[in-house]
Enzyme design. Structure first.
Site, PDB file in Angstrom:
ATOM      1  N   ALA A  22       0.754  -1.397   0.179  1.00  0.00           N
ATOM      2  CA  ALA A  22      -0.044   0.085   0.060  1.00  0.00           C
ATOM      3  C   ALA A  22       0.806   1.129  -0.069  1.00  0.00           C
ATOM      4  CB  ALA A  22      -0.956   0.008   1.059  1.00  0.00           C
ATOM      5  N   ASN A  23       0.147   2.469   0.079  1.00  0.00           N
ATOM      6  CA  ASN A  23       1.003   3.620   0.182  1.00  0.00           C
ATOM      7  C   ASN A  23       0.401   4.677   1.441  1.00  0.00           C
ATOM      8  OD1 ASN A  23      -0.902   5.543  -1.117  1.00  0.00           O
ATOM      9  ND2 ASN A  23      -0.421   3.988  -2.810  1.00  0.00           N
ATOM     10  N   HIS A  24       0.939   5.902   1.730  1.00  0.00           N
ATOM     11  CA  HIS A  24       0.388   6.629   2.775  1.00  0.00           C
ATOM     12  C   HIS A  24      -0.636   7.664   2.285  1.00  0.00           C
ATOM     13  CE1 HIS A  24       3.496   5.451   5.717  1.00  0.00           C
ATOM     14  NE2 HIS A  24       4.209   5.817   4.781  1.00  0.00           N
ATOM     15  N   SER A  25      -1.553   7.438   1.178  1.00  0.00           N
ATOM     16  CA  SER A  25      -2.291   8.211   0.907  1.00  0.00           C
ATOM     17  C   SER A  25      -3.364   8.101   1.938  1.00  0.00           C
ATOM     18  CB  SER A  25      -2.904   7.912  -0.555  1.00  0.00           C
ATOM     19  OG  SER A  25      -4.057   8.715  -0.863  1.00  0.00           O
ATOM     20  N   ALA A  49      -3.995   7.657  -5.102  1.00  0.00           N
ATOM     21  CA  ALA A  49      -2.704   7.257  -5.248  1.00  0.00           C
ATOM     22  C   ALA A  49      -2.522   5.832  -5.614  1.00  0.00           C
ATOM     23  CB  ALA A  49      -1.701   7.414  -4.030  1.00  0.00           C
TER      24      ALA A  49
END
Ligand code: C5P
Length: 224
Positions: free
Chosen positions: A29-32, A95
């Site tokens: 995943a990512n920090h969005s 994102a």
């Protein structure tokens, strides 16, 4: 907005991160946070648009007046966006993960004392580019976001061309900017004609200003 300038317009907004499964319990995943996209969806609805918000996993509540479709992976996000067509406006703020795992394991990967597993990645579909090239189903105004850590404008200009969107909102997300996950944003809007740098403001104010620009754009066309 008593006059509801975007009444009769349908808008699609993507927001949040994507989760790309590794196995039934793990993902990439990512920090969005999804905040910027949710704010845009909310303000477009306030202006009268019928808004479909295709959202990756976040804890944010559904904005008033918005229809939210929850998805997990980039592939699901693309399918949900295509299902929402035709729309007049698409704003791709998500994102989206660039890669997914080529072979998602059916069972939880085990730590068996040998070498750690290695993951082969494959490229995800580019939703913004796909919508920009959707032929007769192409939204009349396609807007992308470009989060860059360096040479923000140069990368954004190139990205606008390559993806084929109409407008691109560029923002710096380098160390210390606190944009990913934060409440504030500082952006430059590239329309192809103009390059406008906006002062730092809340993500809601970015949403209000962008929605106003969208509404002004359609009233200047006065086709609808
Ligand atoms: O290439 P990059 O990820 O920096 O592009 C950012 C823009 O493209 C954003 O508008 C994002 O929502 C969109 N995008 C997308 N699908 C992808 C990758 C990015 O819609 N697979």
């Amino acid at each position: 907005f008593p006059q509801r300038p975007l009444k009769d317009f349908h808008a699609l907004v993507t927001a949040g991160p994507t989760h790309e499964a590794i196995d039934p319990v793990r993902y990439i995943a990512n920090h969005s946070s999804g905040r910027q996209g949710y704010a845009i969806a909310e303000v477009l609805a306030e202006l009268g648009a019928c808004v479909t918000l295709v959202s990756g996993p976040t804890d944010l509540p559904v904005p008033p007046g918005v229809e939210r479709v929850r998805v997990s992976s980039a592939q699901e996000m693309l399918a949900a966006c295509e299902a929402a067509l035709p729309v007049d406006i698409a704003v791709c703020v998500a994102a989206v993960g660039d890669w997914s795992v080529a072979q998602v394991a059916d069972e939880k990967l085990k730590k068996l004392g040998g070498a750690p597993p290695s993951l082969t990645l494959k490229e995800n579909p580019d939703i913004l580019a796909t919508l920009s090239k959707a032929g007769p189903l192409r939204p009349r105004l396609v807007i992308g976001f470009a989060a860059e850590t360096n040479n923000v404008l140069a990368h954004a200009l190139e990205k606008r061309q390559r993806k084929g969107c109409d407008w691109l909102v560029a923002n710096g997300v380098g160390a210390g900017t606190n944009v990913f996950g934060g409440q504030r944003n500082r952006v430059t809007l590239l329309t192809g004609q103009e390059e406008e740098s906006w002062p730092e403001m809340s993500k809601f104010d970015v949403a209000r200003r962008l929605a106003q620009r969208i509404s002004d754009y359609f009233s200047s066309l006065s086709i609808k």
